[in-house]
Design an enzyme around this catalytic site. Sequence first.
Site, PDB file in Angstrom:
ATOM      1  N   THR A  62      19.464  65.288  47.380  1.00 37.29           N
ATOM      2  CA  THR A  62      18.373  64.606  48.075  1.00 37.29           C
ATOM      3  C   THR A  62      17.074  65.213  47.581  1.00 37.29           C
ATOM      4  O   THR A  62      16.835  66.412  47.729  1.00 37.29           O
ATOM      5  CB  THR A  62      18.506  64.763  49.596  1.00 37.29           C
ATOM      6  OG1 THR A  62      19.705  64.108  50.006  1.00 37.29           O
ATOM      7  CG2 THR A  62      17.328  64.124  50.319  1.00 37.29           C
TER       8      THR A  62
ATOM      9  N   LYS B 276      17.566  57.251  50.893  1.00 40.07           N
ATOM     10  CA  LYS B 276      17.985  58.451  51.606  1.00 40.07           C
ATOM     11  C   LYS B 276      16.920  58.891  52.598  1.00 40.07           C
ATOM     12  O   LYS B 276      17.222  59.377  53.689  1.00 40.07           O
ATOM     13  CB  LYS B 276      18.296  59.576  50.605  1.00 40.07           C
ATOM     14  CG  LYS B 276      18.760  60.897  51.245  1.00 40.07           C
ATOM     15  CD  LYS B 276      20.112  60.766  51.946  1.00 40.07           C
ATOM     16  CE  LYS B 276      20.508  62.024  52.719  1.00 40.07           C
ATOM     17  NZ  LYS B 276      21.071  63.091  51.896  1.00 40.07           N
TER      18      LYS B 276
ATOM     19  N   LYS C 121      13.699  70.284  54.555  1.00 39.25           N
ATOM     20  CA  LYS C 121      13.268  69.891  53.196  1.00 39.25           C
ATOM     21  C   LYS C 121      13.183  68.379  53.098  1.00 39.25           C
ATOM     22  O   LYS C 121      12.190  67.816  52.635  1.00 39.25           O
ATOM     23  CB  LYS C 121      14.272  70.415  52.155  1.00 39.25           C
ATOM     24  CG  LYS C 121      14.054  69.837  50.760  1.00 39.25           C
ATOM     25  CD  LYS C 121      15.288  69.906  49.843  1.00 39.25           C
ATOM     26  CE  LYS C 121      16.350  68.879  50.218  1.00 39.25           C
ATOM     27  NZ  LYS C 121      17.419  68.696  49.213  1.00 39.25           N
TER      28      LYS C 121
END
Lengths: 295, 295
Positions: free
Chosen positions: A100, A175, A243
């Site tokens: 990701t 995502k 993150k």
Amino acid sequence: MNTNLRTIGFIGTGIMGKSMAGHLLKAGHPLLVYTRSANKANELLDQGAKWCSSPVELAKQAQVIITMIGYPKDVEEVYLGENGILKHAASGTIVIDMTTSSPELAARIALEAKKYQIGALDAPVTGGDIGARDAKLSILVGGDAATYESALPILQLMGINIGLLGPAGSGQHGKMCNQIVTASTMMGVCEGLLYAQTAGLDANQVLKVMSSGAASGVQLNTQGPKMVKGDFAPGFMAEHFLKDLSIAIGECERMKLHMPGLIQAKKLYTILLEQGMGREGFHALFKLYLNQQTH
Amino acid sequence: MNTNLRTIGFIGTGIMGKSMAGHLLKAGHPLLVYTRSANKANELLDQGAKWCSSPVELAKQAQVIITMIGYPKDVEEVYLGENGILKHAASGTIVIDMTTSSPELAARIALEAKKYQIGALDAPVTGGDIGARDAKLSILVGGDAATYESALPILQLMGINIGLLGPAGSGQHGKMCNQIVTASTMMGVCEGLLYAQTAGLDANQVLKVMSSGAASGVQLNTQGPKMVKGDFAPGFMAEHFLKDLSIAIGECERMKLHMPGLIQAKKLYTILLEQGMGREGFHALFKLYLNQQTH
């Protein structure tokens, strides 16, 4: 030998990567492995994978390169750095970043890859460690259709719900959508269970009845019982979730989108990390809620 | 005649109530009906239910009384008012409030019911109009165990996941948990889809891939496609959801719980109602997000 079998190089064999790479090996693909902490590759080496001492060594031998690493800066270095894979892979290679990472970086990698006649996909996943183990991941893909079609048989060894969402970067955007939905959902799950416990209800019984109603979902049904039990071991680490939320917020700022739920969730996860819980499961957010003095 | 069949009085035959009462009738229970807008009872009367001209008339004849009405103030009037059912029902009657209402009021009704030797349950539901139609509701129950056991065969005609969560008021508390989880989840779903559309992804394709991942849940999977399509017809109305969130926030203040997700969601739904969308589906929240100038 099955001519559909390609030599695959896999970079990054952590919790998720190890399971994913294992499925490729079981399907008969020759597998090359590189990972920063070499001991994390042992299990795959025992199963027949071949160790490479650097991404460059791996890139020179692989027909398909898959990366599943930590942060965008790591992705940038592995792909675009002086010792990066794009400079050392043969033309015709396909590279697939399943980390990701940032949509902008994915687009930049695809552009650079094109110069070397390398096909690039961004293909982050959702479904967690269990989805990876059971080859039941959902895979959100960005890139061109031809590269996607060529890579699809390999992706199908790791996931069951796979979609090409658009050009390079679109997988990462997809995502981000997934993480944005999940971020607010996690606040809801924590708040619902905090309410249940404070009101004196049997939280497990409440979870059972909620599991088939309007609040039902993957996070409620899988993280909820762990929260009630006080089990905060990581399937997916809080610091990795933060993150992702940081990347998402950067993109939202760029698109001038006001996202109050996401902003609130990011604040809470930032506090969670400040309190030293970054390497616990991302459902450790519940601990922050239990300690109502801290936010 | 089956001796397990009891005469049931049903007050409030709106979208949900009509379906729920229909299941009782089909099971063979003699059914008495009262509802404020008499024409909403027509379908049930055609199926054999008997009309009562007031809650008092209904209360005098029913062995079990079920209420599915609008707001806590309506519940209070129907149960505790001068012409309320508790004053007029026979001792031994069971009363079941399936409205989403306040836990405090539910406890007060149960206490008052006890004086008349009436068993009282609070039993709000989740699962929406479709769950009601298909008799697949989840039912969150508060009250004493004996009354619950006696009422269970009747509840089982309307729902499939039924749990006694604790004493009177616990069903309403359970429903608040459900709505608290749902509130933040709805923000997440709106924000994820807004991101998808703004980033230029095919939102339906993103929904398809997300439907089996970590973000997956009832709201994403059922309201998500309607949001993308622009179909905001109510299964469940925004103004009813705001009512629920207001009750929840009142309880959280009483318990001194800090609930940032819930507070944010309530702010957004308050704006939605101010903009005249209270009678649209509660997923019309997405329209507020689409118009980024308004919040």
